[in-house]
Design a protein around this motif. Structure first.
Motif, PDB file in Angstrom:
ATOM      1  N   ALA A 227     -13.369   3.682  -0.979  1.00  0.00           N
ATOM      2  CA  ALA A 227     -14.011   4.096  -1.796  1.00  0.00           C
ATOM      3  C   ALA A 227     -12.898   2.704  -2.537  1.00  0.00           C
ATOM      4  O   ALA A 227     -13.115   1.833  -3.751  1.00  0.00           O
ATOM      5  N   THR A 228     -12.508   2.174  -1.936  1.00  0.00           N
ATOM      6  CA  THR A 228     -11.328   1.119  -2.297  1.00  0.00           C
ATOM      7  C   THR A 228     -11.382  -0.608  -1.422  1.00  0.00           C
ATOM      8  O   THR A 228     -12.284  -0.033  -0.589  1.00  0.00           O
ATOM      9  N   ASP A 229     -11.536  -0.908  -1.743  1.00  0.00           N
ATOM     10  CA  ASP A 229     -11.188  -2.520  -0.742  1.00  0.00           C
ATOM     11  C   ASP A 229     -10.502  -2.035   0.365  1.00  0.00           C
ATOM     12  O   ASP A 229      -9.663  -1.375   1.261  1.00  0.00           O
ATOM     13  N   VAL A 230     -11.420  -1.934   1.780  1.00  0.00           N
ATOM     14  CA  VAL A 230     -11.092  -1.449   3.054  1.00  0.00           C
ATOM     15  C   VAL A 230      -9.951  -2.719   3.812  1.00  0.00           C
ATOM     16  O   VAL A 230      -9.647  -1.955   4.534  1.00  0.00           O
ATOM     17  N   PHE A 231      -9.855  -3.244   3.632  1.00  0.00           N
ATOM     18  CA  PHE A 231      -8.698  -4.825   4.389  1.00  0.00           C
ATOM     19  C   PHE A 231      -7.750  -4.126   3.442  1.00  0.00           C
ATOM     20  O   PHE A 231      -6.642  -4.304   4.174  1.00  0.00           O
ATOM     21  N   ALA A 232      -7.405  -3.743   2.203  1.00  0.00           N
ATOM     22  CA  ALA A 232      -6.659  -3.136   1.237  1.00  0.00           C
ATOM     23  C   ALA A 232      -5.719  -2.016   2.369  1.00  0.00           C
ATOM     24  O   ALA A 232      -4.981  -1.808   2.383  1.00  0.00           O
ATOM     25  N   ALA A 233      -7.160  -1.170   2.190  1.00  0.00           N
ATOM     26  CA  ALA A 233      -6.812   0.197   2.940  1.00  0.00           C
ATOM     27  C   ALA A 233      -5.801  -0.040   4.782  1.00  0.00           C
ATOM     28  O   ALA A 233      -5.387   0.760   5.084  1.00  0.00           O
ATOM     29  N   LEU A 234      -6.492  -1.007   5.375  1.00  0.00           N
ATOM     30  CA  LEU A 234      -6.519  -1.169   6.660  1.00  0.00           C
ATOM     31  C   LEU A 234      -4.636  -1.679   6.426  1.00  0.00           C
ATOM     32  O   LEU A 234      -3.780  -1.375   6.922  1.00  0.00           O
ATOM     33  N   ALA A 235      -4.524  -2.738   5.619  1.00  0.00           N
ATOM     34  CA  ALA A 235      -3.357  -3.044   5.369  1.00  0.00           C
ATOM     35  C   ALA A 235      -2.329  -1.774   5.051  1.00  0.00           C
ATOM     36  O   ALA A 235      -1.548  -2.002   5.585  1.00  0.00           O
ATOM     37  N   ASP A 236      -2.306  -1.363   4.470  1.00  0.00           N
ATOM     38  CA  ASP A 236      -1.296  -0.062   3.689  1.00  0.00           C
ATOM     39  C   ASP A 236      -1.259   0.959   5.081  1.00  0.00           C
ATOM     40  O   ASP A 236      -0.243   0.972   5.347  1.00  0.00           O
ATOM     41  N   SER A 237      -2.516   1.377   6.002  1.00  0.00           N
ATOM     42  CA  SER A 237      -2.120   2.219   7.489  1.00  0.00           C
ATOM     43  C   SER A 237      -1.686   1.332   8.076  1.00  0.00           C
ATOM     44  O   SER A 237      -0.460   1.817   8.267  1.00  0.00           O
ATOM     45  N   HIS A 238      -2.020  -0.330   8.245  1.00  0.00           N
ATOM     46  CA  HIS A 238      -1.260  -0.488   8.961  1.00  0.00           C
ATOM     47  C   HIS A 238       0.847  -1.026   9.205  1.00  0.00           C
ATOM     48  O   HIS A 238       1.739  -0.767   9.634  1.00  0.00           O
ATOM     49  N   ALA A 239       0.863  -1.000   7.292  1.00  0.00           N
ATOM     50  CA  ALA A 239       2.170  -0.834   6.644  1.00  0.00           C
ATOM     51  C   ALA A 239       2.263   0.445   7.283  1.00  0.00           C
ATOM     52  O   ALA A 239       3.784   0.424   7.843  1.00  0.00           O
TER      53      ALA A 239
END
Length: 247
Positions: A227-239
Motif C-alpha cells: 500500500a506504500t511505495d514498493v521501492f521504499a519498502a524493498l529498501a527498508d526490507s534490505h536495510a
C-alpha cells in the motif's frame, strides 16, 4: 550468511511490465545482489544480459510454465536465465492438500518434474501458501506430510508469512523441515489474509527467529501487495535484513 539477499520480482510485476531494465537497475541500486524471476520464459536472453551487467545473481526462479508448457522449452529458458533451482509456486488445486491421497498425487507430480529437471542439471522446489499449512493430515501440517513423500532431490521454498497465516509456529516448522528447505520467502505484514504487506521488520513476523531457524537458506524478500511505495519498502526490507546480519 554468505548468500546475498534476493527479491522475488513478482513484487514489482507492474513496474517490470513498464520498464524491466530500469526496475532491475533500481533493485541493484538499493543493494540487492540477487533476484528471483517469476516468469523465466519472458525474454530470458535479454534478462540475463541486464542481470549480468548489474551484477545480479539469479537465486532461483518460479516456473508456473512447467504446468502448462513444453518442459524442454521452459528448462532451456531457465538455463539461459541462469539458475538450477526451479520452483513450482502454486497451480495445484488447494483440495489436494487436505487428504493423504491428494498429497500423494502432488508428490508424484513434483517428483516427476524433478526427474525431468535432473536431465538439465536442475532441481525442483515447491513454494507454499496458507492452504498447504492450514489443513492437518495425520496431525501435522499438510506440507510436512508432503515433504515425507517427496524424492530426496525435491526441495522446499517456505513462504514464512503464509506459513504463519496458515497457523504454523514458523520457526518450529522450519526446524522440522530443515533438511528440505533451501529458500525462504521473507515477508511481513499484519498476519492476516487480504491485507497488504509491509517492509520486512515493520509487521508482526518474528523475523530474527525465522532466519535463525534456517540459517543456510536463501533469503528472498517479497511483497505480494504493497500500500506504500514498493521501492521504499524493498529498501527498508534490505536495510533491516542487512542490520540483522551485521548484529
Amino acid at each position: 550468511m554468505t548468500r546475498p539477499i534476493s527479491v522475488q520480482l513478482y513484487t514489482v510485476r507492474d513496474e517490470l511490465a513498464a520498464d524491466r531494465d530500469s526496475v532491475l537497475r533500481r533493485i541493484a541500486e538499493i543493494g540487492y545482489r540477487a533476484v528471483e524471476p517469476y516468469d523465466p520464459t519472458a525474454d530470458p536472453e535479454g534478462f540475463r544480459r541486464v542481470a549480468d551487467d548489474l551484477g545480479l545473481t539469479v537465486s532461483s526462479t518460479h516456473a508456473y510454465a512447467l504446468l502448462s508448457q513444453e518442459p524442454a522449452q521452459v528448462f532451456d529458458a531457465i538455463a539461459t536465465v541462469g539458475t538450477d533451482k526451479v520452483i513450482i509456486p502454486g497451480g495445484i488445486a488447494e483440495e489436494e492438500f487436505t487428504t493423504r491421497d491428494g498429497l500423494a498425487r502432488t508428490a508424484d507430480l513434483l517428483n516427476t518434474l524433478g526427474e525431468q529437471a535432473a536431465a538439465y542439471g536442475m532441481r525442483i522446489g515447491y513454494h507454499n501458501h496458507w492452504w498447504e499449512i492450514e489443513p492437518r493430515v495425520d496431525g501435522r501440517h499438510a506440507i510436512e506430510v508432503l515433504a515425507d513423500l517427496l524424492a530426496p532431490q525435491v526441495f522446499l521454498e517456505i513462504d514464512t508469512y503464509w506459513a504463519a497465516v496458515g497457523g504454523a509456529d514458523v520457526p518450529a516448522l522450519l526446524g522440522r523441515l530443515s533438511e528440505r528447505i533451501e529458500a525462504l520467502h521473507v515477508k511481513d505484514g499484519p498476519g492476516v489474509k487480504g491485507e497488504p504487506h509491509v517492509a520486512v521488520g515493520a509487521g508482526v513476523m518474528p523475523v530474527p527467529g525465522i532466519l535463525a531457524a534456517a540459517p543456510g537458506a536463501w533469503r528472498i524478500v517479497e511483497l505480494d501487495e504493497c500500500a506504500t511505495d514498493v521501492f521504499a519498502a524493498l529498501a527498508d526490507s534490505h536495510a533491516y535484513l542487512t542490520s540483522l546480519e551485521s548484529s
